[in-house]
Motif scaffolding. Sequence first.
Motif, PDB file in Angstrom:
ATOM      1  N   MET A   1       0.836  -1.185   0.000  1.00 54.84           N
ATOM      2  CA  MET A   1       0.000   0.000   0.000  1.00 54.84           C
ATOM      3  C   MET A   1       0.880   1.247   0.000  1.00 54.84           C
ATOM      4  N   ILE A   2       0.423   2.276  -0.688  1.00 55.43           N
ATOM      5  CA  ILE A   2       1.108   3.559  -0.818  1.00 55.43           C
ATOM      6  C   ILE A   2       0.171   4.668  -0.336  1.00 55.43           C
ATOM      7  N   THR A   3       0.729   5.629   0.382  1.00 53.24           N
ATOM      8  CA  THR A   3      -0.044   6.808   0.768  1.00 53.24           C
ATOM      9  C   THR A   3       0.473   8.003  -0.012  1.00 53.24           C
ATOM     10  N   GLU A   4      -0.416   8.605  -0.765  1.00 52.93           N
ATOM     11  CA  GLU A   4      -0.128   9.856  -1.474  1.00 52.93           C
ATOM     12  C   GLU A   4      -0.382  10.992  -0.493  1.00 52.93           C
ATOM     13  N   HIS A   5       0.547  11.934  -0.407  1.00 52.10           N
ATOM     14  CA  HIS A   5       0.455  13.064   0.510  1.00 52.10           C
ATOM     15  C   HIS A   5       0.565  14.351  -0.308  1.00 52.10           C
ATOM     16  N   ALA A   6      -0.373  15.276  -0.113  1.00 50.24           N
ATOM     17  CA  ALA A   6      -0.297  16.566  -0.791  1.00 50.24           C
ATOM     18  C   ALA A   6      -0.848  17.650   0.119  1.00 50.24           C
ATOM     19  N   LEU A   7      -0.077  18.726   0.276  1.00 46.27           N
ATOM     20  CA  LEU A   7      -0.587  19.930   0.924  1.00 46.27           C
ATOM     21  C   LEU A   7      -1.148  20.801  -0.186  1.00 46.27           C
ATOM     22  N   LEU A   8      -2.418  21.125  -0.074  1.00 48.38           N
ATOM     23  CA  LEU A   8      -3.117  21.855  -1.133  1.00 48.38           C
ATOM     24  C   LEU A   8      -3.296  23.317  -0.722  1.00 48.38           C
ATOM     25  N   PRO A   9      -2.531  24.232  -1.315  1.00 47.48           N
ATOM     26  CA  PRO A   9      -2.658  25.653  -0.997  1.00 47.48           C
ATOM     27  C   PRO A   9      -3.769  26.293  -1.840  1.00 47.48           C
ATOM     28  N   VAL A  10      -4.939  26.397  -1.257  1.00 48.65           N
ATOM     29  CA  VAL A  10      -6.102  26.939  -1.967  1.00 48.65           C
ATOM     30  C   VAL A  10      -6.055  28.466  -1.897  1.00 48.65           C
ATOM     31  N   ILE A  11      -6.387  29.106  -2.985  1.00 48.11           N
ATOM     32  CA  ILE A  11      -6.410  30.568  -3.031  1.00 48.11           C
ATOM     33  C   ILE A  11      -7.367  31.077  -1.952  1.00 48.11           C
ATOM     34  N   ALA A  12      -6.866  31.976  -1.113  1.00 44.93           N
ATOM     35  CA  ALA A  12      -7.663  32.510  -0.003  1.00 44.93           C
ATOM     36  C   ALA A  12      -8.983  33.077  -0.510  1.00 44.93           C
ATOM     37  N   GLY A  13     -10.049  32.744   0.209  1.00 46.50           N
ATOM     38  CA  GLY A  13     -11.381  33.205  -0.155  1.00 46.50           C
ATOM     39  C   GLY A  13     -12.144  32.220  -1.027  1.00 46.50           C
ATOM     40  N   GLN A  14     -11.465  31.176  -1.512  1.00 45.12           N
ATOM     41  CA  GLN A  14     -12.117  30.198  -2.390  1.00 45.12           C
ATOM     42  C   GLN A  14     -12.291  28.832  -1.705  1.00 45.12           C
ATOM     43  N   GLU A  15     -12.161  28.809  -0.387  1.00 45.58           N
ATOM     44  CA  GLU A  15     -12.224  27.545   0.338  1.00 45.58           C
ATOM     45  C   GLU A  15     -13.573  26.838   0.175  1.00 45.58           C
ATOM     46  N   ALA A  16     -14.672  27.555   0.282  1.00 46.50           N
ATOM     47  CA  ALA A  16     -15.993  26.932   0.163  1.00 46.50           C
ATOM     48  C   ALA A  16     -16.208  26.353  -1.230  1.00 46.50           C
ATOM     49  N   GLU A  17     -15.790  27.086  -2.250  1.00 46.22           N
ATOM     50  CA  GLU A  17     -15.930  26.591  -3.626  1.00 46.22           C
ATOM     51  C   GLU A  17     -15.036  25.373  -3.852  1.00 46.22           C
ATOM     52  N   PHE A  18     -13.825  25.391  -3.278  1.00 40.82           N
ATOM     53  CA  PHE A  18     -12.928  24.254  -3.384  1.00 40.82           C
ATOM     54  C   PHE A  18     -13.550  23.020  -2.731  1.00 40.82           C
ATOM     55  N   GLU A  19     -14.074  23.179  -1.537  1.00 42.56           N
ATOM     56  CA  GLU A  19     -14.664  22.034  -0.834  1.00 42.56           C
ATOM     57  C   GLU A  19     -15.850  21.460  -1.611  1.00 42.56           C
ATOM     58  N   ALA A  20     -16.650  22.298  -2.225  1.00 45.57           N
ATOM     59  CA  ALA A  20     -17.772  21.812  -3.044  1.00 45.57           C
ATOM     60  C   ALA A  20     -17.260  21.063  -4.266  1.00 45.57           C
ATOM     61  N   ALA A  21     -16.239  21.602  -4.926  1.00 47.99           N
ATOM     62  CA  ALA A  21     -15.662  20.937  -6.096  1.00 47.99           C
ATOM     63  C   ALA A  21     -15.007  19.621  -5.690  1.00 47.99           C
ATOM     64  N   PHE A  22     -14.358  19.593  -4.530  1.00 51.92           N
ATOM     65  CA  PHE A  22     -13.714  18.366  -4.078  1.00 51.92           C
ATOM     66  C   PHE A  22     -14.747  17.284  -3.787  1.00 51.92           C
ATOM     67  N   ALA A  23     -15.879  17.668  -3.246  1.00 50.44           N
ATOM     68  CA  ALA A  23     -16.942  16.685  -2.981  1.00 50.44           C
ATOM     69  C   ALA A  23     -17.351  15.987  -4.278  1.00 50.44           C
ATOM     70  N   GLU A  24     -17.395  16.729  -5.365  1.00 48.58           N
ATOM     71  CA  GLU A  24     -17.706  16.141  -6.672  1.00 48.58           C
ATOM     72  C   GLU A  24     -16.530  15.305  -7.189  1.00 48.58           C
ATOM     73  N   ALA A  25     -15.321  15.827  -7.034  1.00 43.68           N
ATOM     74  CA  ALA A  25     -14.126  15.136  -7.528  1.00 43.68           C
ATOM     75  C   ALA A  25     -13.865  13.832  -6.788  1.00 43.68           C
ATOM     76  N   ARG A  26     -14.295  13.749  -5.561  1.00 38.55           N
ATOM     77  CA  ARG A  26     -14.084  12.521  -4.770  1.00 38.55           C
ATOM     78  C   ARG A  26     -14.679  11.301  -5.463  1.00 38.55           C
ATOM     79  N   GLY A  27     -15.830  11.470  -6.090  1.00 37.19           N
ATOM     80  CA  GLY A  27     -16.454  10.361  -6.813  1.00 37.19           C
ATOM     81  C   GLY A  27     -15.621   9.886  -7.982  1.00 37.19           C
ATOM     82  N   ILE A  28     -14.841  10.772  -8.574  1.00 38.39           N
ATOM     83  CA  ILE A  28     -13.979  10.416  -9.706  1.00 38.39           C
ATOM     84  C   ILE A  28     -12.832   9.539  -9.232  1.00 38.39           C
ATOM     85  N   ILE A  29     -12.109  10.008  -8.231  1.00 37.35           N
ATOM     86  CA  ILE A  29     -10.918   9.285  -7.785  1.00 37.35           C
ATOM     87  C   ILE A  29     -11.281   7.965  -7.112  1.00 37.35           C
TER      88      ILE A  29
END
Length: 96
Positions: A1-29
């Motif tokens: 097993m491998i663990t992928e690690h990433a620190l994601l620097p989201v543009i300030a002020g776009q956190e809510a939009e990022f979290e919504a997009a990630f919820a959709e992207a989770r189904g892809i991965i």
Amino acid sequence: MITEHALLPVIAGQEAEFEAAFAEARGIISAMPGFRTLSLSRSAETPNTYLLLVEWDTIEDHTVGFRGSAEYQQWRALLHRFYEPFPVVEHFTRVL
């Protein structure tokens, strides 16, 4: 097993939009061969920084299978516009 690690620097002020997009992207991965699980955490000290941990069966499941897939292009379209600078991704194997 491998663990992928990433620190994601989201543009300030776009956190809510990022979290919504990630919820959709989770189904892809999560549908990709070799995917096991993921977690996304938000920094308490730097609220626009997120920690992404993804468990894969092998490094190749991530680097070749996922990144080489059409699904990755969808993932990229949903998420990459939020990062500044682009995150560094590393892979880890469990020691203990």
